[in-house]
Design an enzyme around this catalytic site. Structure first.
Site, PDB file in Angstrom:
ATOM      1  CG  ASN A  10      -1.751   1.192   1.414  1.00  0.00           C
ATOM      2  OD1 ASN A  10      -1.815   2.034   0.511  1.00  0.00           O
ATOM      3  ND2 ASN A  10      -2.421   1.293   2.546  1.00  0.00           N
ATOM      4  CD1 TRP A  11       3.447   0.845  -2.896  1.00  0.00           C
ATOM      5  CD2 TRP A  11       3.647   2.069  -4.765  1.00  0.00           C
ATOM      6  NE1 TRP A  11       4.150   0.097  -3.816  1.00  0.00           N
ATOM      7  CE2 TRP A  11       4.278   0.823  -4.977  1.00  0.00           C
ATOM      8  CE3 TRP A  11       3.640   2.994  -5.812  1.00  0.00           C
ATOM      9  CZ2 TRP A  11       4.907   0.491  -6.185  1.00  0.00           C
ATOM     10  CZ3 TRP A  11       4.260   2.666  -7.023  1.00  0.00           C
ATOM     11  CH2 TRP A  11       4.888   1.430  -7.194  1.00  0.00           C
ATOM     12  CE  LYS A  12      -0.272   3.211   4.638  1.00  0.00           C
ATOM     13  NZ  LYS A  12      -0.207   3.314   6.095  1.00  0.00           N
ATOM     14  CG  HIS A  97      -5.948   1.787   5.117  1.00  0.00           C
ATOM     15  ND1 HIS A  97      -5.522   2.747   5.997  1.00  0.00           N
ATOM     16  CD2 HIS A  97      -4.925   0.909   4.976  1.00  0.00           C
ATOM     17  CE1 HIS A  97      -4.277   2.460   6.376  1.00  0.00           C
ATOM     18  NE2 HIS A  97      -3.890   1.348   5.769  1.00  0.00           N
ATOM     19  CD  GLU A  99      -2.990   5.513   6.732  1.00  0.00           C
ATOM     20  OE1 GLU A  99      -2.893   5.640   5.500  1.00  0.00           O
ATOM     21  OE2 GLU A  99      -2.056   5.054   7.428  1.00  0.00           O
ATOM     22  CD  GLU A 181      -3.594  -2.611   7.413  1.00  0.00           C
ATOM     23  OE1 GLU A 181      -2.455  -2.817   6.990  1.00  0.00           O
ATOM     24  OE2 GLU A 181      -4.243  -1.595   7.135  1.00  0.00           O
ATOM     25  N   GLY A 187       2.194   2.204  10.791  1.00  0.00           N
ATOM     26  CA  GLY A 187       3.123   3.315  10.610  1.00  0.00           C
ATOM     27  C   GLY A 187       3.820   3.745  11.897  1.00  0.00           C
ATOM     28  CB  SER A 227       5.001  -1.864  12.096  1.00  0.00           C
ATOM     29  OG  SER A 227       4.573  -0.523  12.305  1.00  0.00           O
ATOM     30  N   GLY A 248       2.739  -1.133   4.349  1.00  0.00           N
ATOM     31  CA  GLY A 248       2.794   0.296   4.051  1.00  0.00           C
ATOM     32  C   GLY A 248       4.233   0.734   3.851  1.00  0.00           C
ATOM     33  N   GLY A 249       4.841   1.230   4.925  1.00  0.00           N
ATOM     34  CA  GLY A 249       6.188   1.800   4.842  1.00  0.00           C
ATOM     35  C   GLY A 249       7.195   0.925   4.111  1.00  0.00           C
TER      36      GLY A 249
HETATM   37  P1  PGA Z   1       2.675   0.192   7.732  1.00  0.00           P
HETATM   38  O1  PGA Z   1       1.223   0.407   7.061  1.00  0.00           O
HETATM   39  O2  PGA Z   1       3.235  -1.069   7.160  1.00  0.00           O
HETATM   40  O3  PGA Z   1       3.452   1.402   7.361  1.00  0.00           O
HETATM   41  O4  PGA Z   1       2.452   0.091   9.216  1.00  0.00           O
HETATM   42  C1  PGA Z   1       0.353  -0.666   6.840  1.00  0.00           C
HETATM   43  C2  PGA Z   1      -0.920  -0.161   6.219  1.00  0.00           C
HETATM   44  O5  PGA Z   1      -1.353   0.947   6.561  1.00  0.00           O
HETATM   45  O6  PGA Z   1      -1.547  -0.820   5.371  1.00  0.00           O
END
Ligand code: PGA
Length: 265
Positions: A10-12, A97, A99, A181, A187, A227, A248-249
């Site tokens: 997930n590149w966001k 998600h 977010e 999640e 994050g 994470s 994500g990251g």
């Molecule tokens: P993260 O994000 O790996 O940076 O914790 C995961 C996500 O939001 O899908």
């Protein structure tokens, strides 16, 4: 039943220029070439879907998107429908998600305005619309730190799962991907302990079982997200209820993302 693991990046709102997106996608294609037995998805921002589509064409990397609205067409300024994503070459779509669901429903520390604020009802509309458009949803669920500390994790997770898939037939439910999640792990660098992550992914499967029976429960894939990094991926991915990761990251660095892909059995 053997489930094919699925690792999705997930590149966001990152790598959103054509140059950056195409470079990262190319590196991912190269770094995972030859690896089989795993579904590898990259979910770039909308504006570079076309660029990434061209880069991953002919490789085993599959294109995903980060959200989709529930209406197919119409006067919905700014929204992107499943139909549009399908036409853009997208296969998987992240829905619900945290977010877009909740974390942004309260002001960020440096912000004063609220934005987003999905509910189980909007996630459910999106899930049904995405399926109707021929997309494969990756449905995110997970508790906040307050909910965890209040002992509500299992209830929150099972009700988010049930709420997201109300009205979905078992034939369609078989193909679903869920991403557990924990919001407090996204994050933050605070990964959920593998045993606990496995336990909650088991709650997801148990919820599916109570709604659809054992065949569907055995077929759905449940990712862990929050994470996940090269140094903790193998332990998480070896758990019986964890069928992959939503990253994500670490998906923004091809070497880290590929290391996670290679950590699948
Ligand atoms: P993260 O994000 O790996 O940076 O914790 C995961 C996500 O939001 O899908």
């Amino acid at each position: 039943m053997a489930r094919t693991p699925i690792i999705a990046g997930n590149w966001k709102m990152n790598k959103g220029t054509a140059a950056a997106a195409s470079a990262l996608a190319q590196e991912v294609v190269t770094a995972i070439a030859g690896k089989s037995g795993v579904t590898v998805v990259v979910c770039p921002p909308y504006t570079v879907l076309h660029t990434v589509r061209e880069v991953v064409a002919g490789s085993s990397v599959v294109l995903g998107a980060q959200d989709a609205f529930w209406k197919a067409t119409g006067a919905y300024t700014s929204q992107i429908s499943g139909e549009m994503l399908k036409d853009a070459g997208v296969t998987y779509v992240i829905l619900g998600h945290s977010e877009t669901r909740g974390r942004f429903g309260v002001p960020e520390p440096e912000e004063t305005v609220k934005h987003y604020g999905e509910t189980d009802a909007t996630v459910n509309l999106k899930v049904k619309a995405a399926i109707a458009a021929g997309l494969e949803p990756i449905i995110c669920i997970g508790e906040t730190l307050d909910e965890r500390e209040g002992g509500k994790t299992d209830l929150v997770v099972s009700s988010q799962v049930a709420g997201a898939i109300t009205g979905v037939t078992s034939e369609k439910a078989l193909r679903l991907v869920f991403a557990y999640e924990p919001v407090w792990a996204i994050g933050t660098g605070k990964v959920c302990d593998a045993t606990e992550a496995n336990r909650v992914c088991g709650i997801v499967r148990q919820t599916i079982r109570s709604l659809y029976g054992v065949e569907v429960a055995d077929a759905v894939r449940v990712q862990y997200g929050g994470s996940m990094k090269p140094d903790n991926a193998a332990e998480l991915l070896s758990q019986p209820h964890i069928d992959g990761g939503l990253i994500g990251g670490a998906s923004l660095k091809s070497a880290d993302f590929a290391a996670i892909v290679h950590a699948t059995a």
